[in-house]
Write a protein that holds these residues in place. Structure first.
Motif, PDB file in Angstrom:
ATOM      1  N   VAL A  64      -0.664  -8.990  -3.895  1.00  0.00           N
ATOM      2  CA  VAL A  64       0.018  -9.844  -2.923  1.00  0.00           C
ATOM      3  C   VAL A  64      -0.691  -9.801  -1.575  1.00  0.00           C
ATOM      4  O   VAL A  64      -1.319  -8.813  -1.205  1.00  0.00           O
ATOM      5  N   SER A  65      -0.585 -10.895  -0.865  1.00  0.00           N
ATOM      6  CA  SER A  65      -1.091 -11.029   0.507  1.00  0.00           C
ATOM      7  C   SER A  65      -0.625 -12.381   1.000  1.00  0.00           C
ATOM      8  O   SER A  65      -0.018 -13.150   0.258  1.00  0.00           O
ATOM      9  N   SER A  81     -11.542   0.411  -2.173  1.00  0.00           N
ATOM     10  CA  SER A  81     -11.244   1.766  -2.649  1.00  0.00           C
ATOM     11  C   SER A  81      -9.777   2.111  -2.446  1.00  0.00           C
ATOM     12  O   SER A  81      -9.158   2.759  -3.304  1.00  0.00           O
ATOM     13  N   ASP A  82      -9.185   1.660  -1.325  1.00  0.00           N
ATOM     14  CA  ASP A  82      -7.764   1.917  -1.087  1.00  0.00           C
ATOM     15  C   ASP A  82      -6.893   1.181  -2.102  1.00  0.00           C
ATOM     16  O   ASP A  82      -5.897   1.726  -2.596  1.00  0.00           O
ATOM     17  N   VAL A  83      -7.256  -0.063  -2.392  1.00  0.00           N
ATOM     18  CA  VAL A  83      -6.494  -0.843  -3.373  1.00  0.00           C
ATOM     19  C   VAL A  83      -6.576  -0.173  -4.742  1.00  0.00           C
ATOM     20  O   VAL A  83      -5.568  -0.031  -5.450  1.00  0.00           O
ATOM     21  N   PRO A  93       8.440  -1.961 -14.781  1.00  0.00           N
ATOM     22  CA  PRO A  93       7.036  -1.855 -15.186  1.00  0.00           C
ATOM     23  C   PRO A  93       6.084  -2.730 -14.378  1.00  0.00           C
ATOM     24  O   PRO A  93       4.878  -2.720 -14.635  1.00  0.00           O
ATOM     25  N   MET A  94       6.584  -3.484 -13.411  1.00  0.00           N
ATOM     26  CA  MET A  94       5.739  -4.285 -12.536  1.00  0.00           C
ATOM     27  C   MET A  94       5.843  -3.753 -11.120  1.00  0.00           C
ATOM     28  O   MET A  94       6.919  -3.352 -10.681  1.00  0.00           O
ATOM     29  N   ALA A  95       4.724  -3.752 -10.394  1.00  0.00           N
ATOM     30  CA  ALA A  95       4.754  -3.323  -8.995  1.00  0.00           C
ATOM     31  C   ALA A  95       3.817  -4.204  -8.179  1.00  0.00           C
ATOM     32  O   ALA A  95       2.681  -4.460  -8.596  1.00  0.00           O
ATOM     33  N   PRO A  96       4.266  -4.668  -7.014  1.00  0.00           N
ATOM     34  CA  PRO A  96       3.356  -5.390  -6.122  1.00  0.00           C
ATOM     35  C   PRO A  96       2.359  -4.421  -5.495  1.00  0.00           C
ATOM     36  O   PRO A  96       2.679  -3.259  -5.228  1.00  0.00           O
ATOM     37  N   LEU A  97       1.159  -4.909  -5.275  1.00  0.00           N
ATOM     38  CA  LEU A  97       0.081  -4.117  -4.674  1.00  0.00           C
ATOM     39  C   LEU A  97      -0.576  -4.978  -3.611  1.00  0.00           C
ATOM     40  O   LEU A  97      -1.094  -6.056  -3.916  1.00  0.00           O
ATOM     41  N   LYS A  98      -0.534  -4.527  -2.373  1.00  0.00           N
ATOM     42  CA  LYS A  98      -0.981  -5.362  -1.257  1.00  0.00           C
ATOM     43  C   LYS A  98      -2.502  -5.360  -1.128  1.00  0.00           C
ATOM     44  O   LYS A  98      -3.138  -4.309  -1.085  1.00  0.00           O
ATOM     45  N   LEU A  99      -3.077  -6.565  -1.056  1.00  0.00           N
ATOM     46  CA  LEU A  99      -4.505  -6.744  -0.827  1.00  0.00           C
ATOM     47  C   LEU A  99      -4.850  -6.787   0.651  1.00  0.00           C
ATOM     48  O   LEU A  99      -5.914  -6.331   1.072  1.00  0.00           O
TER      49      LEU A  99
END
Length: 498
Positions: free
Chosen positions: A250-251, A230-232, A198-204
């Motif tokens: 994350v970044s 908008s992409d994020v 239920p958790m996912a990393p999302l790159k900034l």
């Protein structure tokens, strides 16, 4: 005898190639692997979880510190043992990721067991390249170059087709107005989830503009490039359709997000939009630079509904002298003031950090300054790393008389590690009696485990739940902390009996 058209034998279509993607390193690498998996699947490959069942194995390597490099090489060698010539199924083993980007041709020459070493620039065409490699084509790896010479890309040059660093390509289907209220079914990211949790990393963003003397990341990740908001948002919406409840932003330096887009406050405005996505329950920000953590960002993280009050602060040390030699900023007073400001707005905030011990020139007094700071800081988790030279960094070229010998670094690291283990356990005990909301991530043989708001993925401990009854993965359950085990918590679900 002439064969008629009706008698022409059918041509068998070859079965699609099966590929396993093995990921090492940080959450940023996890995003890269899922993007590679999406491209491979779109290119006709079938993804499999077990490398033993794959026709080809892609190892996403980590090149951060020596231990990570060794782990990456060992994993590549283990994958090579699965090749056909060793009695296995795999026809090719391919190295990608930071180690591959950082060393390129040198890695290929020193590790012939790998059939190819691909850099970041190979990612957009990964399916075609991998199919050619499986077919026997020899890939010529790149000669490593310092990507700082290639970036940053200015806002006026930000054509998506020119950005080759990982995590920046997003395809959108039938979406004209992306925002908190846009339909979650619209955006489609070039990404295939490899973990159903239920958790996912999302790159900034990718890369880093800082020039810390101990760190080689900018040399192979490039300078800092923010993804468009908008992409994020589009990718966050897509992740919500995949059952994700928590987005982990994350970044290499989240406090810099938006600076290359002309607005350093973009993260503050993006957070409420991400937390407003239908289906997303929690948003968590990782990796904040203490010297850049401004009041507005503290307020946004502490007070935005749906954003957890969690502060991942990269202190690295506390001695002003050592920090200057690291080409960083700060001292115990400024760091403690930052923590006080955070806790004045969010008294129960989670705080974690990493520190480097044994940096060149570190004196006994510097070490004591670090230990005194750690005692005063009361952080939930502190990672401790012994210093080691990294290829191409400024610190690696420091004079030998500044450098501590390995035995001394090891002894100091063990001392600080023992201290933080005690301090972190004490901080966990201070949370007994607190009410927490736990995201359930594992239900197995009656044991229910997850993470409270102050606990980041994988490295910050977990919370075991009692009285959870018929809890399912993805549930968010209110509970009260009743005990601890080191940094881990034990909590009873509110309203549970017996």
């Amino acid at each position: 005898m002439t064969t008629t058209e009706s008698e022409t034998p059918a041509v068998e279509t070859p079965a699609p190639l099966q590929v396993a993607v093995v990921t090492l390193g940080c959450a940023r690498n996890e995003v890269d692997s899922e993007e590679l998996a999406g491209r491979l699947e779109a290119g006709g490959f079938v993804l499999v979880a077990d490398a033993e069942d794959a026709d080809t194995v892609v190892v996403n390597t980590c090149g951060f510190v020596e231990a990570a490099k060794k782990d990456s090489v060992d994993t590549l060698l283990q994958a090579a043992d699965l090749k056909v010539e060793h009695g296995g199924r795999a026809k090719a083993v391919v190295a990608v990721g930071c180690l591959a980007e950082r060393y390129g041709k040198d890695l290929a020459e020193s590790l012939p067991e790998a059939d190819a070493v691909l850099g970041f620039d190979d990612y957009p065409d990964i399916a075609a390249k991998l199919r050619a490699i499986v077919g026997g084509e020899v890939h010529h790896p790149h000669t490593p170059s310092d990507r700082r010479r290639l970036l940053p890309i200015t806002p006026t040059e930000r054509d998506a087709s020119t950005i080759s660093v990982p995590g920046h390509q997003v395809e959108v289907a039938d979406v004209t107005d992306i925002g908190a209220g846009a339909p979650a079914t619209g955006p489609r990211a070039v990404r295939r989830r490899l973990d159903a949790g239920p958790m996912a990393p999302l790159k900034l963003a990718s890369g880093c503009d800082r020039r810390c003397s101990f760190c080689a990341i900018p040399s192979f990740r490039g300078s800092f490039v923010s993804r468009r908001p908008s992409d994020v948002l589009q990718e966050g919406q897509w992740l919500a359709t995949q059952g994700v409840k928590e987005l982990f932003l994350v970044s290499e330096n989240s406090t810099s997000y938006g600076k290359d887009l002309g607005d350093l406050r973009l993260l503050e405005t993006l957070l409420p939009e991400l937390s407003g996505i239908d289906g997303i329950e929690r948003v968590r920000v990782s990796y904040l630079q203490p010297a850049e953590t401004r009041p507005g960002l503290i307020e946004a993280i502490a007070d935005t509904p749906g954003v957890v009050p969690y502060f991942d602060l990269s202190f690295q040390h506390a001695s002003a002298t050592v920090l200057r030699r690291m080409r960083r900023f700060g001292d115990p007073e400024s760091f403690l003031d930052l923590l006080e400001r955070i806790r004045s707005q969010a008294p129960l905030a989670g705080v974690r950090s990493n520190v480097i011990v044994g940096f060149p020139g570190e004196t006994d007094e510097d070490l004591q300054t670090l230990c005194d700071f750690l005692e005063a800081a009361r952080m939930d988790v502190t990672g401790v790393f012994g210093y080691s030279d990294e290829d191409g960094t400024e610190a690696a070229a420091f004079a030998d008389d500044l450098k501590l010998d390995e035995d001394e670094i090891r002894a100091r690291t063990e001392h600080v590690t023992a201290l933080v283990e005690e301090l972190n356990a004490q901080r966990a005990e201070e949370r007994v009696g607190e009410q927490v909301v736990v995201l359930v991530e594992s239900v197995e043989d009656g044991t229910v485990e997850g993470r409270a708001a102050h606990q980041g993925p994988e490295v910050d401990g977990t919370t075991s739940l009692t009285g959870a009854g018929d809890a399912r993965v993805g549930d968010l359950l209110a509970a009260t902390v009743v005990g601890t085990d080191g940094v881990d918590l034990i909590a009873r679900v509110d309203g549970a009996t017996g």
